[in-house]
Design a protein around this motif. Structure first.
Motif, mmCIF file in Angstrom:
data_model
loop_
_atom_site.group_PDB
_atom_site.id
_atom_site.type_symbol
_atom_site.label_atom_id
_atom_site.label_comp_id
_atom_site.label_asym_id
_atom_site.label_seq_id
_atom_site.Cartn_x
_atom_site.Cartn_y
_atom_site.Cartn_z
ATOM 1 N N UNK A 23 0.841 -1.204 0.000
ATOM 2 C CA UNK A 23 0.000 0.000 0.000
ATOM 3 C C UNK A 23 0.874 1.251 0.000
ATOM 4 N N UNK A 24 1.904 1.266 0.858
ATOM 5 C CA UNK A 24 2.792 2.420 0.918
ATOM 6 C C UNK A 24 3.554 2.592 -0.397
ATOM 7 N N UNK A 25 3.962 1.474 -0.997
ATOM 8 C CA UNK A 25 4.666 1.549 -2.269
ATOM 9 C C UNK A 25 3.807 2.147 -3.366
ATOM 10 N N UNK A 26 2.518 1.826 -3.337
ATOM 11 C CA UNK A 26 1.591 2.396 -4.318
ATOM 12 C C UNK A 26 1.544 3.915 -4.193
ATOM 13 N N UNK A 27 1.431 4.391 -2.959
ATOM 14 C CA UNK A 27 1.420 5.838 -2.724
ATOM 15 C C UNK A 27 2.749 6.450 -3.148
ATOM 16 N N UNK A 29 -3.578 -0.035 8.108
ATOM 17 C CA UNK A 29 -3.102 1.099 7.317
ATOM 18 C C UNK A 29 -3.617 2.370 7.977
ATOM 19 N N UNK A 30 -2.681 3.207 8.392
ATOM 20 C CA UNK A 30 -3.070 4.445 9.050
ATOM 21 C C UNK A 30 -3.755 5.406 8.096
ATOM 22 N N UNK A 31 -4.417 6.365 8.671
ATOM 23 C CA UNK A 31 -5.123 7.401 7.911
ATOM 24 C C UNK A 31 -4.261 7.940 6.771
ATOM 25 N N UNK A 32 -4.826 7.920 5.578
ATOM 26 C CA UNK A 32 -4.163 8.535 4.418
ATOM 27 C C UNK A 32 -4.608 9.988 4.383
ATOM 28 N N UNK A 33 -3.678 10.906 4.568
ATOM 29 C CA UNK A 33 -4.034 12.291 4.811
ATOM 30 C C UNK A 33 -4.429 13.027 3.530
ATOM 31 N N UNK A 34 -4.898 14.249 3.719
ATOM 32 C CA UNK A 34 -5.310 15.078 2.583
ATOM 33 C C UNK A 34 -4.125 15.564 1.754
ATOM 34 N N UNK A 35 -2.898 15.311 2.228
ATOM 35 C CA UNK A 35 -1.723 15.631 1.410
ATOM 36 C C UNK A 35 -1.609 14.687 0.222
ATOM 37 N N UNK A 36 -2.348 13.596 0.266
ATOM 38 C CA UNK A 36 -2.371 12.616 -0.821
ATOM 39 C C UNK A 36 -3.563 12.919 -1.722
ATOM 40 N N UNK A 37 -3.359 13.105 -3.019
ATOM 41 C CA UNK A 37 -4.485 13.368 -3.929
ATOM 42 C C UNK A 37 -5.547 12.268 -3.845
ATOM 43 N N UNK A 38 -6.777 12.647 -4.096
ATOM 44 C CA UNK A 38 -7.894 11.720 -3.939
ATOM 45 C C UNK A 38 -7.755 10.479 -4.816
ATOM 46 N N UNK A 39 -7.261 10.649 -6.031
ATOM 47 C CA UNK A 39 -7.140 9.480 -6.910
ATOM 48 C C UNK A 39 -6.050 8.525 -6.439
ATOM 49 N N UNK A 55 -5.147 8.191 -3.240
ATOM 50 C CA UNK A 55 -5.727 7.560 -2.053
ATOM 51 C C UNK A 55 -6.645 6.406 -2.448
ATOM 52 N N UNK A 56 -7.458 6.622 -3.465
ATOM 53 C CA UNK A 56 -8.390 5.577 -3.910
ATOM 54 C C UNK A 56 -7.647 4.341 -4.404
ATOM 55 N N UNK A 57 -6.549 4.547 -5.139
ATOM 56 C CA UNK A 57 -5.784 3.400 -5.637
ATOM 57 C C UNK A 57 -5.113 2.649 -4.490
ATOM 58 N N UNK A 58 -4.603 3.387 -3.508
ATOM 59 C CA UNK A 58 -3.965 2.743 -2.355
ATOM 60 C C UNK A 58 -4.988 1.956 -1.546
#
Length: 364
Positions: free
Chosen positions: A144-148, A294-304, A306-309
Motif C-alpha cells: 500500500x505504501x509503495x503504491x502511494x 493502514x493508518x489514515x491517508x491524509x489530505x496531502x495525498x491526492x484523492x485518486x 488515495x483511492x488506488x492505495x
C-alpha cells in the motif's frame, strides 16, 4: 532438571499433554503473569511503543486476571538470555520476546523452563514445545505504501531505510518497489542500511543521505520518528509512519502509516492460558487478520492516489490479491514467479534476494 511450579496463590498448573507435537494444557489458570522483553524504549514512537500498547490493551481487556512486567532496551544477544532467565525465575507464566534477534536466547531459556510459555515475535525457531512464534505480514502494508510512493514521487526516486538484512526487511524492500513500479515504471529505489532497530541519530543520517540523492519519498524499517523529522526539513519530501501511526507528523511528511496491532494476539494468548486452551503455534497474520493496519491517508495525498492505495489494501484484506504475484523475476533476471503464480510462505519467510530492478547488494 526439576520441573518448577510458577503459579501464585496456590493455583496448580494443569498437566500437559502432547497432541500433534503441540503443547496443550488441560487446566486453566486463575491468574497469569506475563513478561515482555523489548529491544527499544517504550517511548520510541514505533515498534516497541506499539508492542507496549498491545500489552496495555491486553491488561485492560483481562483486568485483574493478568499481571505484567516488562523490560525495555534489552540488547539482542547474551544479555537477552540473562533478562529472560530473571523473568522466568520471577514467576512469569508466559514471556513475549519482541524482536527477531531474541530468537536463540528465547529457545535456550525455554528449554530450561518447560512449564513456562515463550512467545517469540518474528522468529521461526520452535525448538521446544513451549515456544510459539508470531509475526505480521508487514509486506502487505508495504504494498500500500509503495503504491502511494510510486504515484507521489516527483523525482522518481524513493528511498528505504533498512535496519538489518533479514527476510522481514527484504520482503518490505521488494514489496515497496514492486508496487511503486506497478504504478510508475520510471521509479527507482535506493536502500540505506542503518544496522540498528532504534538509533534516532543514525536514522536521521540515513534519511538525510537519501534526500541528498534527490529521494523525495522515504520508507523506513527502523523504529524512531527521526526519518520523518528529517523529511519535515525539506519541502516536498514525504514518508510514512512505521509500526505506529506517528500521527504527530500529519498531514505531511507522514502521509500514511503501517500500524502493528498486537493487542488482539496478546489478549488471545493470555486468555488461552486462563481458559486452559493454550497450544503451541506459529502465527503470521496481515491486513485481513487485523494485525497490520493502514493508518489514515491524509489530505496531502491526492484523492485518486488515495483511492488506488485503498483498493490495494482492500484487495489484500479480502484475499483477492497477494503482494507477491507473478510475473516476477529475481534481481539477476532469473525467473521467479510465473504469470499469476503466488509466492509461498516458505520462500517469503526465508527471502534473501531482491526482485528485478532493485539495485545494490544485500549485505552479508
Amino acid at each position: 532438571m526439576q520441573r518448577r511450579s510458577i503459579l501464585k496463590g496456590g493455583a496448580a498448573l494443569g498437566f500437559a499433554t502432547m497432541m500433534g507435537g503441540k503443547l496443550a494444557f488441560a487446566q486453566g489458570l486463575e491468574k497469569v503473569k506475563a513478561g515482555f522483553v523489548y529491544v527499544g524504549p517504550i517511548g520510541d514512537g514505533g515498534w516497541t511503543f506499539q508492542h507496549d500498547q498491545g500489552r496495555l490493551a491486553m491488561m485492560e481487556a483481562l483486568g485483574d486476571k493478568v499481571e505484567t512486567v516488562f523490560q525495555e532496551n534489552v540488547p539482542e544477544g547474551a544479555d537477552a538470555e540473562r533478562v529472560l532467565t530473571q523473568m522466568a525465575l520471577s514467576g512469569c507464566n508466559i514471556i513475549f520476546t519482541t524482536s527477531f534477534g531474541y530468537m536463540d536466547a528465547t529457545n535456550a531459556v525455554a528449554a530450561k523452563f518447560p512449564d513456562i510459555k515463550f512467545e517469540h515475535a518474528t522468529g521461526y525457531k520452535r525448538d521446544t514445545p513451549n515456544v510459539s512464534t508470531y509475526n505480521a505480514r508487514f509486506y502487505e502494508g508495504r504494498a500500500v505504501m509503495g503504491t502511494i510512493a510510486g504515484l507521489m514521487t516527483k523525482s522518481n526516486k524513493i528511498g528505504y531505510i533498512g535496519s538489518f538484512p533479514i527476510p522481514e526487511v527484504i520482503q518490505g524492500i521488494n514489496s515497496s518497489y514492486i508496487h511503486a513500479k506497478k504504478v510508475n515504471p520510471d521509479v527507482t529505489i535506493s536502500v540505506v542500511w542503518a544496522y540498528t532497530w532504534f538509533d534516532p541519530a543514525k536514522e536521521a543520517d540515513a534519511a538525510k543521505a537519501l534526500i541528498e540523492q534527490d529521494v523525495d519519498v522515504i520508507l523506513q524499517h527502523t523504529d524512531s520518528t527521526a526519518p520523518l523529522a528529517e523529511a519535515a526539513k525539506t519541502p516536498g519530501v514525504i514518508g510514512f509512519g512505521q509500526a505506529s501511526d506517528m500521527a504527530e507528523y500529519k498531514p505531511s511528511p507522514r502521509v500514511s502509516a503501517i500500524i502493528d496491532n498486537w493487542a488482539p494476539y496478546y489478549t488471545e494468548r493470555v486468555q488461552a492460558l486462563l481458559d486452559g486452551t493454550y497450544a503451541q503455534k506459529d502465527t503470521w497474520a496481515g491486513i485481513g487478520g487485523g494485525e497490520v493496519k493502514i493508518g489514515d491517508i491524509t489530505d496531502a495525498v491526492p484523492a485518486d492516489v488515495k483511492a488506488k492505495a485503498e483498493a490495494v489494501r482492500d484487495s489484500i484484506a479480502s484475499g483477492a490479491y497477494h503482494p507477491f504475484t507473478g510475473p516476477l523475476n529475481k534481481q539477476d533476471g532469473s525467473a521467479w514467479l510465473k504469470e499469476g503464480e503466488v509466492a509461498d510462505d516458505g520462500t517469503l519467510a526465508g527471502m534473501m534476494f531482491y526482485v528485478e530492478g532493485v539495485t545494490g547488494d544485500i549485505p552479508s
